[in-house]
Write a protein that holds these residues in place. Structure first.
Motif, short mmCIF file in Angstrom:
data_model
loop_
_atom_site.label_atom_id
_atom_site.label_comp_id
_atom_site.label_asym_id
_atom_site.label_seq_id
_atom_site.Cartn_x
_atom_site.Cartn_y
_atom_site.Cartn_z
N LEU A 1 0.86 -1.20 0.00
CA LEU A 1 0.00 0.00 0.00
C LEU A 1 0.89 1.24 0.00
CD1 LEU A 1 -2.78 1.49 0.59
CD2 LEU A 1 -2.28 1.14 3.02
N LEU A 2 0.48 2.23 -0.79
CA LEU A 2 1.17 3.52 -0.75
C LEU A 2 0.11 4.61 -0.57
CD1 LEU A 2 3.85 5.14 -1.12
CD2 LEU A 2 3.25 5.33 -3.54
N VAL A 3 0.18 5.30 0.55
CA VAL A 3 -0.70 6.45 0.77
C VAL A 3 0.07 7.69 0.33
CG1 VAL A 3 -2.08 7.74 2.44
CG2 VAL A 3 -1.69 5.29 2.80
N THR A 4 -0.52 8.46 -0.56
CA THR A 4 0.17 9.65 -1.06
C THR A 4 -0.57 10.91 -0.63
OG1 THR A 4 -1.09 9.65 -3.12
CG2 THR A 4 0.99 8.41 -3.11
N ASN A 5 0.18 12.02 -0.66
CA ASN A 5 -0.39 13.36 -0.42
C ASN A 5 -1.17 13.44 0.89
OD1 ASN A 5 -0.88 16.04 -0.93
ND2 ASN A 5 -2.69 15.65 -2.24
N ALA A 6 -0.57 12.91 1.95
CA ALA A 6 -1.23 12.94 3.27
C ALA A 6 -0.64 14.07 4.10
CB ALA A 6 -1.01 11.61 3.99
N SER A 7 -1.49 14.66 4.94
CA SER A 7 -1.01 15.55 6.00
C SER A 7 -0.87 14.71 7.25
CB SER A 7 -2.01 16.68 6.24
OG SER A 7 -2.15 17.45 5.05
N LEU A 8 0.18 14.96 8.02
CA LEU A 8 0.44 14.18 9.23
C LEU A 8 0.18 15.03 10.47
CD1 LEU A 8 3.68 12.22 8.20
CD2 LEU A 8 1.28 11.71 7.70
N PRO A 9 -0.08 14.42 11.62
CA PRO A 9 -0.40 15.21 12.82
C PRO A 9 0.70 16.19 13.23
CG PRO A 9 -0.95 12.90 13.16
CD PRO A 9 -0.22 12.98 11.86
N ASP A 10 1.96 15.91 12.85
CA ASP A 10 3.04 16.84 13.24
C ASP A 10 3.14 18.04 12.32
OD1 ASP A 10 4.18 15.84 10.92
OD2 ASP A 10 5.74 14.69 11.94
N GLY A 11 2.23 18.15 11.33
CA GLY A 11 2.20 19.34 10.49
C GLY A 11 2.81 19.14 9.11
N ARG A 12 3.51 18.02 8.90
CA ARG A 12 4.09 17.79 7.57
C ARG A 12 2.96 17.53 6.57
NH1 ARG A 12 8.23 13.03 8.40
NH2 ARG A 12 6.79 12.54 10.09
N ALA A 13 3.10 18.08 5.36
CA ALA A 13 2.08 17.91 4.31
C ALA A 13 2.73 17.30 3.08
CB ALA A 13 1.44 19.25 3.98
N GLY A 14 1.87 16.75 2.19
CA GLY A 14 2.38 16.15 0.95
C GLY A 14 3.19 14.90 1.19
N MET A 15 2.87 14.20 2.27
CA MET A 15 3.68 13.05 2.67
C MET A 15 3.14 11.75 2.08
SD MET A 15 5.99 14.51 4.38
CE MET A 15 6.86 13.12 5.10
N SER A 16 4.06 10.84 1.79
CA SER A 16 3.70 9.48 1.37
C SER A 16 4.06 8.52 2.48
CB SER A 16 4.45 9.08 0.10
OG SER A 16 4.09 9.93 -0.97
N VAL A 17 3.20 7.52 2.66
CA VAL A 17 3.47 6.48 3.66
C VAL A 17 3.43 5.14 2.92
CG1 VAL A 17 2.68 5.38 5.79
CG2 VAL A 17 2.47 7.87 5.52
N ALA A 18 4.57 4.47 2.93
CA ALA A 18 4.70 3.20 2.21
C ALA A 18 4.55 2.04 3.18
CB ALA A 18 6.07 3.14 1.54
N VAL A 19 3.76 1.04 2.78
CA VAL A 19 3.45 -0.09 3.67
C VAL A 19 3.86 -1.40 3.01
CG1 VAL A 19 1.57 -1.35 4.81
CG2 VAL A 19 1.51 1.16 4.69
N ARG A 20 4.58 -2.21 3.80
CA ARG A 20 4.91 -3.55 3.32
C ARG A 20 4.81 -4.52 4.50
NH1 ARG A 20 9.87 -2.84 1.60
NH2 ARG A 20 9.39 -2.26 -0.54
#
Ligand code: FE2
Length: 426
Positions: free
Chosen positions: A4-23
Motif C-alpha cells: 500500500l502507498l498512501v500519497t499526499n497525506a497531511s500528518l499530525p506533526d504538520g508535515r504535508a504532501g507526505m507518502s506512507v509506504a506499507v509492506r
C-alpha cells in the motif's frame, strides 16, 4: 513492490504532501512525494493521516447495558455503582460478550483500535473476567484489548476481594487495578494501594487504579500511588485514572504533588465526558467541573491521556466510541484552547494514550505498525472541531472500515448547486 502507498497525506506533526509506504503490515518508509510501485495506491488528497485512536480507560463489561435493569435516576457515581450491583446478578456471559463485541465494532468504525478496559473482579464467579478474556481472544485479529483487574467494590472492603483479583490475574488479565477511595477508610485505601503495587511488582505487571474519583480535596491516594511506584521501582508502568479530587485540592499541596507524580513517571488518565457528568453533584453553585488538572500535569512533564470510561451503561447514557468526542470535551473542560493545547488534546487520545497502554509499534514512522486512520480533516485541530469522519481505518496495512465522506448537498436559491463539509476552502 509495496502492499500500500498512501500519497499526499497531511500528518499530525504538520508535515504535508507526505507518502506512507506499507509492506508486510508495517510502515516501510515515510517521505515527501514518494512514488513507488504498490498493489494499492490511496491518494489522501491532503487530508490527515493519523495513527489510530487509543482508549486507555474503559468498562467493557458494563457497556451497552443502558436501562438494565433500570436507568440511573440521580446520575451520580454512587447510584451508578449501586445500579451496577443490581445488574451483576442478572449478567450472562453470552449477553456480555455480545454487547462487548458490538461495542468493538463501533470502536473499529471510529478508528479506535486499542482499548484498555477494566473488568470487575468483585464477584467471586469472575463471570465478567471470563467473558472479556473470550472477547480479547475474539477481537485480537482487529483490535488490541487490554484487561485491568478492577475490584469495583473495594479490594479490601469486599470479602475475598484480593483473592478474586489474584485469580483474575492467574487467568490472564493484563493489569492490576484498584479503587482506594472506595475502601472503608483513607488508611485502608492507602493499604490497598501498597498491597496492589506490591502484587504488581511481584508479577511484573503494570498498575492502573481508579484513584481519587471524588470531589474530596483530601482524597490523596495519588500521592501514595506515586510513592509506592518509586519505592518498588515501577516507574512508567503505573497509571492513576480519574484523579478528579486534584481539581479541588489546595494549590500549595498540588505544587508539591505534581513533581512527585512526574518523578515517578506515573501516567494520568482523565475521563472528560464522565468527570464533567459525575463530579460536582454535591455542589450547589458554583459547581465544580471535577476533571483533574490536565494542563498543569502536562506542564510538569506528566504523560496525560483521555479515556472514554463509559458508553451507554449505569454511569453514562451517551457515547459511541468516538475518541474525538472525548478529546473535544477534554479541550473544553480544561480550557485548552490554544493551538498547542488543542493539539495536546488530540495527542491525549492518540500517542499519549498509546504510551499509557505501552503499545509497541505505535506511530507514523518507519518500522511502526501500519495502523492508521484517514480523517476528513486537514489537521488535528480541524479533526477535533468537526469530530471528523474516519474515512478509512487500516490495521497492519489491512483496511478494516470505511465511511463515506460527510458532505451536505446544498440547493440554495440563487446559488449554484454545491457541497460543503463545514471546512473553509484551502
Ligand atoms: Fe472508570
Amino acid at each position: 513492490m509495496l502492499d500500500l502507498l498512501v500519497t499526499n497525506a497531511s500528518l499530525p506533526d504538520g508535515r504535508a504532501g507526505m507518502s506512507v509506504a506499507v509492506r508486510d503490515g508495517r510502515i516501510a518508509e515515510v517521505a515527501e512525494g514518494l512514488r513507488a510501485p504498490a498493489h494499492e495506491v490511496l491518494d489522501a488528497q491532503g487530508l490527515l493521516l493519523a495513527p489510530h485512536f487509543c482508549d486507555p480507560h474503559f468498562h467493557m463489561d458494563a457497556t451497552l447495558s443502558y436501562g438494565l435493569p433500570r436507568v440511573n435516576q440521580s446520575g451520580t457515581l454512587l447510584e451508578g455503582i449501586a445500579l451496577w450491583g443490581e445488574l451483576k446478578p442478572l449478567l450472562t456471559a453470552d449477553a456480555l460478550v455480545e454487547r462487548a463485541l458490538a461495542y468493538c465494532d463501533w470502536a473499529v468504525a471510529r478508528g479506535l483500535l486499542a482499548i484498555r478496559t477494566h473488568v470487575d473482579t468483585s464477584d467471586p464467579s469472575l463471570l465478567a473476567v471470563e467473558a472479556l478474556l473470550d472477547v480479547r481472544r475474539r477481537v485480537a485479529p482487529y483490535l488490541d484489548l487490554q484487561l485491568v483487574a478492577f475490584p469495583q467494590d473495594g479490594v479490601l472492603r469486599t470479602p475475598g476481594g484480593l483473592d478474586n483479583l489474584r485469580r483474575a490475574l492467574d487467568m490472564g488479565v493484563d493489569v492490576v487495578g484498584g479503587i482506594p477511595h472506595f475502601e472503608r477508610t483513607m488508611a485502608e485505601g492507602a493499604a490497598s494501594v501498597r498491597q496492589l503495587c506490591e502484587l504488581a511488582a511481584e508479577r511484573g505487571l503494570p498498575v492502573d487504579m481508579h484513584c481519587d474519583e471524588s470531589d474530596d480535596p483530601l482524597s490523596r491516594h495519588i500521592e501514595t500511588l506515586a510513592f509506592e511506584t518509586q519505592r518498588l521501582g515501577l516507574h512508567g508502568r503505573v497509571t492513576g485514572s480519574h484523579c478528579t479530587s486534584m481539581h479541588s485540592m489546595d494549590n500549595y499541596y498540588v505544587s508539591k504533588l505534581l513533581p512527585l507524580i512526574a518523578q515517578s513517571r506515573v501516567h494520568v488518565v482523565a475521563n472528560p465526558l464522565i468527570n464533567i457528568t459525575l463530579q460536582g453533584r454535591h455542589d450547589s453553585y458554583p459547581r465544580r467541573r471535577g476533571m483533574t488538572r490536565v494542563p498543569e500535569l502536562l506542564a510538569a512533564g506528566v504523560n496525560v491521556a483521555f479515556g472514554h470510561d463509559c458508553v451507554m451503561d449505569p454511569w453514562y447514557s451517551l457515547g459511541s466510541g468516538d475518541m474525538l468526542e472525548v478529546a473535544h470535551m477534554g479541550l473544553h473542560v480544561a480550557q485548552m484552547t490554544s493551538q498547542a493545547g488543542m493539539r495536546a488534546c488530540f495527542d491525549a487520545v492518540t500517542q499519549h494514550a498509546a504510551r499509557v497502554m505501552g503499545l509497541d509499534g505505535y506511530g507514523l514512522a518507519q518500522g511502526c505498525d501500519a495502523s492508521f486512520v484517514l480523517l476528513q480533516a486537514r489537521d488535528p485541530i480541524e479533526a477535533l472541531r468537526l469530530r471528523a469522519t474516519r474515512m478509512k481505518v487500516f490495521r497492519r496495512g489491512r483496511l478494516l472500515a470505511q465511511t463515506p465522506a460527510a458532505t451536505a448537498a446544498l440547493h440554495l436559491p440563487g446559488r449554484a448547486e454545491a457541497t460543503s463539509f463545514m471546512a473553509p476552502a484551502c
